[in-house]
Write an enzyme that holds these catalytic residues in place. Structure first.
Site, PDB file in Angstrom:
ATOM      1  N   ALA A 188       6.584  -9.729 -28.725  1.00  0.00           N
ATOM      2  CA  ALA A 188       8.036  -9.629 -28.588  1.00  0.00           C
ATOM      3  C   ALA A 188       8.736  -8.917 -29.764  1.00  0.00           C
ATOM      4  CB  ALA A 188       8.615 -11.025 -28.355  1.00  0.00           C
TER       5      ALA A 188
ATOM      6  N   ASP B 282       8.195 -15.230 -26.047  1.00  0.00           N
ATOM      7  CA  ASP B 282       8.888 -13.986 -25.701  1.00  0.00           C
ATOM      8  C   ASP B 282      10.358 -14.221 -25.398  1.00  0.00           C
ATOM      9  OD1 ASP B 282       6.028 -13.264 -25.457  1.00  0.00           O
ATOM     10  OD2 ASP B 282       6.946 -11.342 -24.989  1.00  0.00           O
TER      11      ASP B 282
ATOM     12  N   GLN C  70      -5.803 -10.675 -25.636  1.00  0.00           N
ATOM     13  CA  GLN C  70      -5.166 -10.420 -26.945  1.00  0.00           C
ATOM     14  C   GLN C  70      -5.758 -11.303 -28.034  1.00  0.00           C
ATOM     15  OE1 GLN C  70      -3.554 -10.824 -24.051  1.00  0.00           O
ATOM     16  NE2 GLN C  70      -1.601  -9.762 -23.980  1.00  0.00           N
TER      17      GLN C  70
ATOM     18  N   LYS D 178       2.957 -16.257 -23.403  1.00  0.00           N
ATOM     19  CA  LYS D 178       1.783 -15.732 -22.691  1.00  0.00           C
ATOM     20  C   LYS D 178       1.219 -16.756 -21.714  1.00  0.00           C
ATOM     21  CE  LYS D 178       0.534 -12.484 -22.779  1.00  0.00           C
ATOM     22  NZ  LYS D 178       1.012 -11.561 -21.700  1.00  0.00           N
TER      23      LYS D 178
ATOM     24  N   ARG E  34       9.820  -3.695 -20.340  1.00  0.00           N
ATOM     25  CA  ARG E  34       9.186  -5.012 -20.105  1.00  0.00           C
ATOM     26  C   ARG E  34      10.308  -6.057 -20.007  1.00  0.00           C
ATOM     27  NH1 ARG E  34       3.979  -6.788 -23.366  1.00  0.00           N
ATOM     28  NH2 ARG E  34       3.665  -8.048 -21.507  1.00  0.00           N
TER      29      ARG E  34
END
Ligand code: MRU
Length: 352
Positions: A46, A235, A194, A246, A87
């Site tokens: 973010a 985020d 990730q 996530k 996004r």
């Protein structure tokens, strides 16, 4: 390690899709390419997305051929729409582009070239502030990490997810730098991995003890008494403290509560969206099916399989022990503590 920076009239970024196997830098002089890089996750996380959006708008100002302030503002408004759509879940993106756009609107006496310079300077300021904010969060968060704690961490929240240092991983770094011999359980974080690709790489570079686990191992570790604290980023945080992060975060937070383990979200106040009363209003990004059916181009599911790929989930605030921000740790009732943190941060930026 800086994730993105301005150099020789261009925005430079580490291409995070290639790590940890290849470390390559990509350059941008077109805001549309920046928007695509955000969508394609060349840059992700973010706060890093927010900084990329800010530089993207500064690039749009340089690309604009407008000779009047009004013409430049119209071009900036169009570019902002393109960047903001890259996004949907991370509110830092619109927060950052709005900050630059508002500045451009406020500078009523500025000629176009002066505006262009001011926007680039503001993008640089925003990026530098991000690093300082992460260090402040780290200092607040390190205070609640028990000595020698086993920390369970989800996704990547480190230097790569920010401009530098990190949010939740910044807390890990700060604890380690203060002599706390922590160990991190690193969730691999399917589908894009990730954790395995980025968090493991960052922690190993810093020499911070870590062990990579499959996402499905987290519950077993918690029940076996092998986790002392759960840390993740976010985020977007709604006004009531519900947290979008996530996919898989919700599961971890519920398991933490079930097992009596403290669980913290670590977020800059730019991630707090007071306009949304609860997490039910946070837009959840859905990503391409290939992220689930393929790993590094290798197909792992049958041809034509149906796929659902939400990139984020919402953790209701009742599962959180606290929300660590640069202004201190927010505790329930979050409606009050988050508002205070946000106001304190805005006052600090105003007074700077
Ligand atoms: O899809 P990504 O990789 O951009 O998701 C990143 C996360 O979910 C992070 O936990 C989040 O951005 C907060 S940490 C800076």
């Amino acid at each position: 390690m800086r994730t993105l920076w301005w150099e020789d009239g261009q925005l430079k970024m580490i291409d995070q899709r290639l790590l940890p196997l290849r470390h390559e830098i990509v350059s941008f002089d077109d805001y549309r390419a920046v928007a695509k890089a955000i969508t394609d996750m060349v840059v992700r996380g973010a706060p890093a997305i927010g900084a990329a959006g800010a530089y993207g708008l500064a690039l749009a100002a340089r690309q604009s051929t407008a000779r009047t302030r009004e013409g430049l503002l119209a071009d900036l408004a169009a570019a902002k729409r393109v960047l903001d759509a890259a996004r949907p879940t991370a509110v830092n993106l619109t927060w950052a582009t709005r900050r630059l756009f508002n500045l451009a609107q406020r500078l009523t006496d500025a000629e176009p070239d002066a505006l262009r310079a001011a926007l680039l300077a503001e993008a640089e300021r925003l990026a530098n502030e991000d690093v300082e904010i992460n260090r402040r969060m780290g200092a607040h968060g390190a205070a609640v990490i028990p000595h020698g704690a086993n920390i369970l961490h989800h996704c990547n929240t480190g230097s790569l997810a920010t401009v530098d240092y990190g949010t939740a991983l910044g807390v890990v770094r700060a604890a380690w730098e203060r002599g706390n011999p922590v160990h991190v359980w690193v969730d691999e974080t399917r589908p894009r991995l990730q954790g395995a690709r980025l968090t493991a790489w960052e922690l190993m570079q810093d020499g911070i003890p870590m062990t990579l686990i499959a996402d499905n191992a987290a519950g077993h570790l918690m029940r076996s008494g092998k986790v002392d604290v759960v840390l993740f980023g976010a985020d977007r945080v709604a006004a009531n403290g519900d947290v979008a992060n996530k996919i898989g975060t919700y599961k971890l937070a519920v398991l933490a509560k079930e097992n009596g383990i403290p669980c913290y979200a670590v977020v800059p106040t730019s991630t707090v969206d007071l306009s949304l009363p609860s997490g039910d209003h946070i837009p959840i990004e859905e990503r391409p099916w290939e992220e689930v059916t393929h790993i590094d181009g290798v197909q792992i599911a049958p041809d034509d399989v149906r796929v659902y790929n939400p990139a984020f989930d919402v953790t209701p605030h009742r599962y959180l022990t606290g929300i660590i921000t640069e202004e201190g740790i927010c505790y329930p009732p979050f409606e009050i503590s988050l508002r205070r943190a946000k106001e304190a941060a805005e006052a600090r930026i105003r007074d700077a």
